[in-house]
Design a protein around this motif. Structure first.
Motif, PDB file in Angstrom:
ATOM      1  N   TYR A 155      34.177  -2.387  32.083  1.00  0.00           N
ATOM      2  CA  TYR A 155      34.858  -3.282  33.004  1.00  0.00           C
ATOM      3  C   TYR A 155      33.991  -4.483  33.334  1.00  0.00           C
ATOM      4  O   TYR A 155      32.815  -4.540  32.966  1.00  0.00           O
ATOM      5  N   ILE A 205      32.542  -6.647  36.513  1.00  0.00           N
ATOM      6  CA  ILE A 205      32.376  -6.615  37.966  1.00  0.00           C
ATOM      7  C   ILE A 205      32.241  -8.041  38.499  1.00  0.00           C
ATOM      8  O   ILE A 205      31.752  -8.925  37.792  1.00  0.00           O
ATOM      9  N   ILE A 255      22.768 -14.521  41.424  1.00  0.00           N
ATOM     10  CA  ILE A 255      23.177 -13.965  40.134  1.00  0.00           C
ATOM     11  C   ILE A 255      24.470 -14.664  39.708  1.00  0.00           C
ATOM     12  O   ILE A 255      25.140 -15.282  40.522  1.00  0.00           O
ATOM     13  N   TYR A 282      17.342  -9.055  34.475  1.00  0.00           N
ATOM     14  CA  TYR A 282      16.579  -7.796  34.304  1.00  0.00           C
ATOM     15  C   TYR A 282      17.469  -6.596  33.957  1.00  0.00           C
ATOM     16  O   TYR A 282      17.082  -5.458  34.196  1.00  0.00           O
ATOM     17  N   PHE A 337      16.962  -1.563  34.087  1.00  0.00           N
ATOM     18  CA  PHE A 337      17.453  -0.509  34.977  1.00  0.00           C
ATOM     19  C   PHE A 337      18.920  -0.136  34.733  1.00  0.00           C
ATOM     20  O   PHE A 337      19.664  -0.867  34.087  1.00  0.00           O
ATOM     21  N   ASN A 392      24.902   7.780  39.284  1.00  0.00           N
ATOM     22  CA  ASN A 392      25.714   8.286  40.395  1.00  0.00           C
ATOM     23  C   ASN A 392      26.133   9.717  40.088  1.00  0.00           C
ATOM     24  O   ASN A 392      26.619  10.001  39.003  1.00  0.00           O
ATOM     25  N   ILE A 434      15.107  -5.719  42.386  1.00  0.00           N
ATOM     26  CA  ILE A 434      16.203  -4.980  41.752  1.00  0.00           C
ATOM     27  C   ILE A 434      16.701  -3.888  42.701  1.00  0.00           C
ATOM     28  O   ILE A 434      17.902  -3.760  42.967  1.00  0.00           O
ATOM     29  N   ASN A 471      18.601  -5.269  45.797  1.00  0.00           N
ATOM     30  CA  ASN A 471      19.921  -5.783  45.444  1.00  0.00           C
ATOM     31  C   ASN A 471      20.885  -4.683  45.009  1.00  0.00           C
ATOM     32  O   ASN A 471      22.087  -4.773  45.225  1.00  0.00           O
TER      33      ASN A 471
HETATM   34  C1  YK8 Z   1      30.595   1.879  39.634  1.00  0.00           C
HETATM   35  C2  YK8 Z   1      23.933  -1.668  40.882  1.00  0.00           C
HETATM   36  C3  YK8 Z   1      23.263  -3.020  40.762  1.00  0.00           C
HETATM   37  C4  YK8 Z   1      24.381  -4.047  40.531  1.00  0.00           C
HETATM   38  C5  YK8 Z   1      23.966  -5.464  41.018  1.00  0.00           C
HETATM   39  C6  YK8 Z   1      22.757  -5.881  40.179  1.00  0.00           C
HETATM   40  C7  YK8 Z   1      21.947  -6.940  40.780  1.00  0.00           C
HETATM   41  C8  YK8 Z   1      20.735  -7.207  39.937  1.00  0.00           C
HETATM   42  C9  YK8 Z   1      19.618  -7.662  40.796  1.00  0.00           C
HETATM   43  C10 YK8 Z   1      18.816  -8.754  40.146  1.00  0.00           C
HETATM   44  C11 YK8 Z   1      25.067  -6.494  40.892  1.00  0.00           C
HETATM   45  C12 YK8 Z   1      31.198   0.506  39.899  1.00  0.00           C
HETATM   46  C13 YK8 Z   1      25.638  -3.344  41.076  1.00  0.00           C
HETATM   47  C14 YK8 Z   1      25.720  -3.353  42.606  1.00  0.00           C
HETATM   48  C15 YK8 Z   1      26.970  -3.762  40.479  1.00  0.00           C
HETATM   49  C16 YK8 Z   1      28.098  -2.789  40.788  1.00  0.00           C
HETATM   50  C17 YK8 Z   1      27.790  -1.339  40.360  1.00  0.00           C
HETATM   51  C18 YK8 Z   1      28.928  -0.326  40.755  1.00  0.00           C
HETATM   52  C19 YK8 Z   1      29.346  -0.508  42.215  1.00  0.00           C
HETATM   53  C20 YK8 Z   1      18.780  -9.986  40.986  1.00  0.00           C
HETATM   54  C21 YK8 Z   1      17.452  -8.248  39.882  1.00  0.00           C
HETATM   55  C22 YK8 Z   1      30.119  -0.573  39.824  1.00  0.00           C
HETATM   56  C23 YK8 Z   1      29.519   2.154  40.657  1.00  0.00           C
HETATM   57  C24 YK8 Z   1      28.484   1.088  40.594  1.00  0.00           C
HETATM   58  C25 YK8 Z   1      27.203   1.432  40.361  1.00  0.00           C
HETATM   59  C26 YK8 Z   1      26.086   0.457  40.331  1.00  0.00           C
HETATM   60  C27 YK8 Z   1      26.435  -0.898  40.918  1.00  0.00           C
HETATM   61  C28 YK8 Z   1      25.378  -1.936  40.518  1.00  0.00           C
HETATM   62  O1  YK8 Z   1      31.596   2.877  39.644  1.00  0.00           O
HETATM   63  O2  YK8 Z   1      23.580  -5.429  42.369  1.00  0.00           O
END
Ligand code: YK8
Length: 177
Positions: A58, A60, A67, A102, A106, A110, A144, A147
Motif C-alpha cells: 500500500y 501511506i 519527509i 533511511y 529499519f 507489530n 528514526i 519518528n
Molecule cells: C501498518 C513506522 C515509521 C513510519 C514513518 C517513518 C519515518 C522515517 C523517519 C525518518 C513514516 C500501517 C510509519 C509511521 C509509517 C506508517 C506505518 C504503519 C502505521 C525521518 C528517519 C502503516 C502499521 C504501521 C507500522 C509502521 C508505521 C511506520 O499496518 O514514521
C-alpha cells in the motif's frame, strides 16, 4: 518494544480476526481514514512450516514536513500455526516503508494477539518494536525511533477508536448489550 493496545472488546475473537485480517469493509474504511491507498492483499497461504502468510502492499500518507508526503510500504503477515479458530490468533506483521529517509536501516514489527475472553468478547493486544537491519549512527537512530513511535502511536490510537465504533454498531445490530 511497546504495547500500544491492550483492551477487551465486546466482539468475538473470530469477528476481530475477520475485521483486521481479511479484506473486510472495516479495514478498507480504516485505511481510507488513515489515507492508506492502493492497497493490495495476497490471499492467506500456508507455508512449509505450517504457518499461514500473506503480504500487503500500500501507499501511506505521511504528516511530516521533513519527509516526502507518500511512501510505498510492504507488510508481511504471519498467522502462527499455534492459533486456534475462535480462541486465539497470533499474527506477526513486518512493515517495510520503501520511500522514507533511511528506509534501508529499519522496519517495524507489530505483534497482534487476539484471545477469546467469552463468547462475544475478546482481548486485543498489539506489541510493537522498531527493528534495525543495519546499525545507524546514534543521532540517526534516535531520529528514526522518535519518528516511528509517534506515527505508530497515532495509528493504534485511531485503530482503537474505530474498533470501539465498530463494537457499538455490532452490538446495536445484535439487539443486546
Ligand atoms: C501498518 C513506522 C515509521 C513510519 C514513518 C517513518 C519515518 C522515517 C523517519 C525518518 C513514516 C500501517 C510509519 C509511521 C509509517 C506508517 C506505518 C504503519 C502505521 C525521518 C528517519 C502503516 C502499521 C504501521 C507500522 C509502521 C508505521 C511506520 O499496518 O514514521
Amino acid at each position: 518494544g511497546r504495547v500500544y493496545l491492550n483492551k477487551v472488546f465486546h466482539i468475538s475473537a473470530s469477528k476481530m480476526f475477520e475485521l483486521l485480517f481479511s479484506d473486510s469493509t472495516f479495514i478498507r474504511r480504516f485505511m481510507n481514514v488513515r489515507k492508506i491507498t492502493n492497497a493490495s492483499f495476497t490471499p492467506w497461504q500456508k507455508d512449509a512450516s505450517g504457518n499461514t502468510e500473506r503480504s500487503l502492499n500500500y501507499t501511506i500518507t505521511i504528516n511530516n514536513p521533513l519527509i516526502g508526503k507518500f511512501s510505498g510500504a510492504t507488510e508481511n503477515q504471519t498467522l502462527y500455526k499455534e492459533s486456534r479458530e475462535g480462541q486465539y490468533y497470533l499474527v506477526d506483521a513486518e512493515v517495510y516503508t520503501h520511500d522514507v529517509p533511511y528506509h534501508d536501516y529499519f522496519y517495524t514489527h507489530n505483534r497482534y494477539c487476539i484471545t477469546r475472553s467469552s463468547k462475544r468478547k475478546c482481548r486485543l493486544r498489539v506489541y510493537t518494536d522498531v527493528k534495525y537491519k543495519k546499525q545507524p549512527w546514534g543521532l540517526v537512530k534516535s531520529f528514526i525511533t522518535k519518528n516511528s513511535w509517534s506515527g505508530i502511536e497515532d495509528y493504534f490510537r485511531q485503530l482503537e477508536m474505530e474498533l470501539l465504533e465498530e463494537e457499538a454498531e455490532i452490538n446495536q445490530a445484535a439487539g443486546d448489550s
